[in-house]
Write an enzyme that holds these catalytic residues in place. Structure first.
Site, mmCIF file in Angstrom:
data_model
loop_
_atom_site.group_PDB
_atom_site.id
_atom_site.type_symbol
_atom_site.label_atom_id
_atom_site.label_comp_id
_atom_site.label_asym_id
_atom_site.label_seq_id
_atom_site.Cartn_x
_atom_site.Cartn_y
_atom_site.Cartn_z
ATOM 1 N N SER A 114 0.833 -1.203 0.000
ATOM 2 C CA SER A 114 0.000 0.000 0.000
ATOM 3 C C SER A 114 0.864 1.247 0.000
ATOM 4 O O SER A 114 1.962 1.249 0.564
ATOM 5 C CB SER A 114 -0.881 0.001 1.260
ATOM 6 O OG SER A 114 -1.456 1.264 1.473
ATOM 7 N N TYR A 133 -2.110 -0.733 11.219
ATOM 8 C CA TYR A 133 -2.353 -1.334 9.888
ATOM 9 C C TYR A 133 -1.200 -0.993 8.945
ATOM 10 O O TYR A 133 -0.606 -1.870 8.326
ATOM 11 C CB TYR A 133 -3.683 -0.850 9.295
ATOM 12 C CG TYR A 133 -3.692 -1.011 7.799
ATOM 13 C CD1 TYR A 133 -3.432 0.079 6.968
ATOM 14 C CD2 TYR A 133 -3.867 -2.263 7.220
ATOM 15 C CE1 TYR A 133 -3.361 -0.078 5.596
ATOM 16 C CE2 TYR A 133 -3.795 -2.424 5.854
ATOM 17 C CZ TYR A 133 -3.540 -1.324 5.049
ATOM 18 O OH TYR A 133 -3.463 -1.491 3.692
ATOM 19 N N LYS A 190 1.955 -3.368 7.007
ATOM 20 C CA LYS A 190 2.347 -3.387 5.586
ATOM 21 C C LYS A 190 3.838 -3.098 5.458
ATOM 22 O O LYS A 190 4.569 -3.754 4.714
ATOM 23 C CB LYS A 190 1.542 -2.348 4.797
ATOM 24 C CG LYS A 190 0.089 -2.694 4.587
ATOM 25 C CD LYS A 190 -0.105 -3.935 3.729
ATOM 26 C CE LYS A 190 -1.576 -4.193 3.431
ATOM 27 N NZ LYS A 190 -1.804 -5.455 2.746
#
Ligand code: WQD
Length: 336
Positions: free
Chosen positions: A124, A149, A153
């Protein structure tokens, strides 16, 4: 060629499975439906008129992953499975670290034992953190994340870099998505998160179908032309096709660790998205301007040149397509 797609009934996963099947790949899906619905498998089959092999379960279950690899000759893996709600990750960090990291390490370990070394990771743009310029390029360093979150990643990208350093027979591709929106033209697949959506387009869709009363535009006082935040929105079908280009590139090039932005290269403001949605769907959205949302950056978008040059991939669908296809999915889902 047989591809394992983890999280293959999710929003991006399901669209990618459609493109894989249309291209002639065999697809094996593993999914625990934590953020998707069981009927998505039937919709994928209906759209493509192709069969898929499906395993229900959690990628954290090593036993399940072993079973999949023992029962199938897997040529490559596209790894979508993972929790992705920014706000939820702040409230439940251990759940995010355990799920997102353990599932990935499990998967890689089993792949290694079965000598399956082609791995495409759903990363992302969030891994860039706060950069000095809004146009993000792959050579930039990963910077501080604002939530668990995003940190999962970034950590997984580092795990993959260390794995490649330890064994350069791995062929790893990190795909850094910008803002995926839109739906397959059939109206059968789309972004349908459980609960109240965090992201802009799913929220717009709930308002447009009167499931939620009004949209709040978070902030109108940013240093941008119309005062609202700017993002790089990419049609999910373009994004799905980017995965096929990455897979082809991996199969045709020596093992390495490749990183690509998947974005349009163009910034669109929240106001432009709302105005376009109203115009192409010939409706009025009920919205108000509210306070800024904590953690939001004013503007960022992709430098999309590397994927064009090395994967021969660029976005083809327009903002109008994103708005039209999204609404078509919302209307179709409501009538189901
Ligand atoms: C876009 C813009 C909001 C909702 C997030 C994650 C990122 C990635 C993509 C997974 C912002 C505004 C939104 C609303 C609004 N996810 N907005 N009202 O924040 O750019 O990125 O999703 O990888 O990791 O952070 O996307 O859709 O939440 O917001 O005004 O009700 O829309 O302020 O400017 P974002 P978003």
């Amino acid at each position: 060629m047989k591809i394992l797609v983890t999280g293959g009934t999710g929003y991006i996963g399901s669209h990618t499975c459609v493109e894989l099947l249309n291209e002639g790949y065999e697809v094996v899906i593993v999914d625990n439906f934590s953020n998707s619905k069981p009927e998505v498998t039937e919709k994928i089959k209906k759209i493509t008129n192709k069969d898929i092999k499906f395993y229900k379960g959690d990628v954290c279950s090593r036993e399940l992953i072993e079973k999949i690899f023992n029962e199938n000759e897997i040529d490559g893996v596209i790894h979508f499975a993972g929790y992705k709600a920014v706000g939820e990750s702040v409230k439940k960090p251990l759940m995010y670290y355990q799920n997102n990291l353990e599932s990935t390490i499990n998967l890689l370990d089993v792949m290694q034992n079965h000598n399956c070394k082609t791995f495409i990771f759903s990363s992302s743009a969030t891994v860039y953190g706060i950069q000095d310029t809004p146009k993000y390029v792959e050579t930039m360093e990963r910077r501080k994340q604002s939530n668990p979150y995003g940190r999962t990643k970034s950590m997984i990208e580092q795990i993959l870099e260390d794995l490649y350093t330890s064994d350069n027979s791995w062929n790893i591709t990190l795909l850094r998505y910008f803002n995926p929106v839109g739906s397959h033209e059939s109206g059968l697949l789309g972004d349908d998160p459980s609960g109240i959506p965090n992201n802009l387009m799913p929220y717009i869709l709930r308002v447009s179908t009167h499931q939620l009363e009004k949209l709040t535009i978070f902030g109108r006082d940013y240093e941008t032309p119309d005062g609202t935040c700017i993002r790089d929105y990419i049609h999910v079908v373009d994004l799905a096709k980017g995965h096929l280009k990455a897979l082809k590139h991996a199969k045709e090039n020596p093992s390495n660790l490749y990183i690509y932005n998947l974005g349009s290269g163009k910034g669109i403001s929240v106001q432009e998205m709302v105005d376009t949605f109203e115009k192409v769907n010939n409706l009025k959205l009920n919205y108000v301007y509210g306070e800024r949302r904590a953690g939001d950056l004013p503007e960022y978008y992709a430098d999309a040149n590397k994927a064009l040059k090395e994967l021969n991939w660029k976005t083809e669908k327009t903002l109008e397509d994103m708005c039209k296809d999204s609404y078509n999915f919302a209307i179709n889902s409501k009538s189901e």
